[in-house]
Design a protein around this motif. Structure first.
Motif, PDB file in Angstrom:
ATOM      1  N   SER A 221      -9.942  -1.176   8.053  1.00 28.24           N
ATOM      2  CA  SER A 221      -9.996  -0.021   8.944  1.00 28.24           C
ATOM      3  C   SER A 221      -9.552   1.244   8.222  1.00 28.24           C
ATOM      4  O   SER A 221      -8.464   1.294   7.651  1.00 28.24           O
ATOM      5  CB  SER A 221      -9.101  -0.260  10.168  1.00 28.24           C
ATOM      6  N   PHE A 226     -14.568   1.013  10.819  1.00 23.26           N
ATOM      7  CA  PHE A 226     -13.999  -0.334  10.948  1.00 23.26           C
ATOM      8  C   PHE A 226     -15.038  -1.278  10.352  1.00 23.26           C
ATOM      9  O   PHE A 226     -16.085  -1.523  10.946  1.00 23.26           O
ATOM     10  CB  PHE A 226     -13.723  -0.667  12.417  1.00 23.26           C
ATOM     11  N   TYR A 277      -6.879  -7.628  10.134  1.00 27.90           N
ATOM     12  CA  TYR A 277      -7.381  -6.367   9.595  1.00 27.90           C
ATOM     13  C   TYR A 277      -6.330  -5.720   8.707  1.00 27.90           C
ATOM     14  O   TYR A 277      -5.130  -6.004   8.795  1.00 27.90           O
ATOM     15  CB  TYR A 277      -7.762  -5.399  10.722  1.00 27.90           C
ATOM     16  N   ASN A 279      -5.436  -1.714   7.021  1.00 33.14           N
ATOM     17  CA  ASN A 279      -5.761  -0.297   6.949  1.00 33.14           C
ATOM     18  C   ASN A 279      -5.982   0.099   5.487  1.00 33.14           C
ATOM     19  O   ASN A 279      -5.247  -0.344   4.600  1.00 33.14           O
ATOM     20  CB  ASN A 279      -4.647   0.559   7.543  1.00 33.14           C
ATOM     21  N   PHE A 288      -8.897   1.262  14.033  1.00 36.12           N
ATOM     22  CA  PHE A 288      -8.686   0.101  14.891  1.00 36.12           C
ATOM     23  C   PHE A 288      -7.406   0.222  15.716  1.00 36.12           C
ATOM     24  O   PHE A 288      -7.331  -0.268  16.846  1.00 36.12           O
ATOM     25  CB  PHE A 288      -8.653  -1.184  14.065  1.00 36.12           C
TER      26      PHE A 288
END
Length: 339
Positions: A221, A226, A277, A279, A288
């Motif tokens: 993300s 994303f 996920y 970043n 996200f």
């Protein structure tokens, strides 16, 4: 069928790879054909390079089917990708140069602790040729995808193996480790590395409850996108070792390689049980994080079961390799089960 697919079979287990290498490395100077070696599993495709174990001059076929002769034991090794630095360091060899995007912190601590001082090559996809030449390497290990435009130039500096790192799967990574073990004339040592890795992964998986089969995606993300990774990229294939099921399998939405960003609506339509996920650059917030506060996301299975887990980009997205897979698996088990 791609050149690499001719070299290895998807989902080759580390244990099987260890058996294969053990059979091929019966003794120094001894060469045993993996297909005829006692205990070798004929169901697995053989890495052609294991037949070179123990030879003073080893003929190595790389991921592009390019054949390179490596004489003796390389001492000054340049690794353009982090996963190759990982494999080399597991053999107690410290690369003299590493592609680290000009950031030594890109090398995760678990790998950094095994290597000594090294010279940064600059970015992984466009390493500095003057720096590489100045290091006087006797072996360069480059990435089949990321370095495809500069392989011929690298070969003018030193013998160069083109192996898979970017867009590799877990089983292909094991195959790459086998080739590196042969190239460095450390087949027996790599056998031990893979056996230890197999035991580590088995210990981690033993913490997973029986019958685990929840669906998942892994994504990166940024503040604007994303990106859901294809199910056959590295992190997803590691998580599947734990019994989890990847759902980003539609090639029209998630093509091989780096997938494009998806919308919140697409993510909710996939509706995975779990969302892992990271970043980009491990920034505090990303797109996200904003999505998670929307009503649309709150209706998803991942939201209802608190199934969204933020991870570090470096070990989960950039490192790959033997150590990277152990870090991913251990962190996933910790996040899911608190173990």
């Amino acid at each position: 069928m791609s050149s690499l697919q001719r070299v290895c079979v998807p989902r080759l287990a580390a244990a099987a790879a260890s058996v294969l290498l053990a059979a091929a490395c019966g003794g120094i100077g001894q060469t045993v054909s993996p297909s005829s070696a006692p205990g070798a599993a004929p169901a697995y495709s053989t890495n052609p390079n294991v037949s070179q174990c123990g030879k003073a001059d080893r003929i190595i076929t790389d991921a592009n089917n390019f054949v390179t002769t490596i004489r003796g034991v390389p001492q000054r090794i340049v690794t353009v990708e982090l996963s190759f630095a990982d494999d080399v360091s597991l053999l107690s060899v410290s690369p003299v140069g590493i592609g680290d995007d000009n950031d030594p912190n890109l090398v995760i601590p678990q790998i950094r602790s095994r290597i000594g001082p090294y010279t940064s090559l600059g970015t992984r996809e466009s390493p500095n040729f003057a720096v590489i030449a100045g290091l006087k390497p006797d072996l360069i290990i480059a990435d089949q995808i990321g370095n495809r435009k500069i392989i011929d130039q690298l070969r003018t500096v030193a013998p160069t193996l083109t192996l898979q790192s970017q867009h590799t799967t877990y089983s292909q990574n094991i195959d790459t480790a086998l080739t590196i073990g042969v190239a460095l004339n450390q087949c027996v040592r790599m056998q031990k590395v893979l056996a230890d890795h197999d035991a580590t992964m088995a210990t981690i998986k033993a913490k997973v409850p029986a019958g685990e089969h929840r669906s998942f995606v892994f994504a990166l993300s940024s503040d604007k996108t994303f990106t859901v990774f294809n199910s056959q990229q590295y992190t997803g294939t590691v998580l599947e070792q734990l019994g989890l099921k990847a759902v980003a399998t539609d090639p029209s939405l998630f093509p091989a390689g780096d997938a494009s960003g998806v919308t919140l609506e697409t993510l909710v339509q996939l509706d995975p049980d779990l969302i892992f996920y990271a970043n980009v650059l491990d920034t505090p917030t990303g797109l996200f994080d904003t999505w998670q506060r929307t009503q649309l996301f709150e209706a998803s299975k991942a939201a209802k079961t608190h199934g969204a887990h933020r991870e570090g980009q470096k070990p989960w997205s950039l490192t790959r390799g033997i150590t990277g897979s152990e870090v991913i698996a251990a962190q996933a088990v910790h996040d899911l089960y608190g173990k």
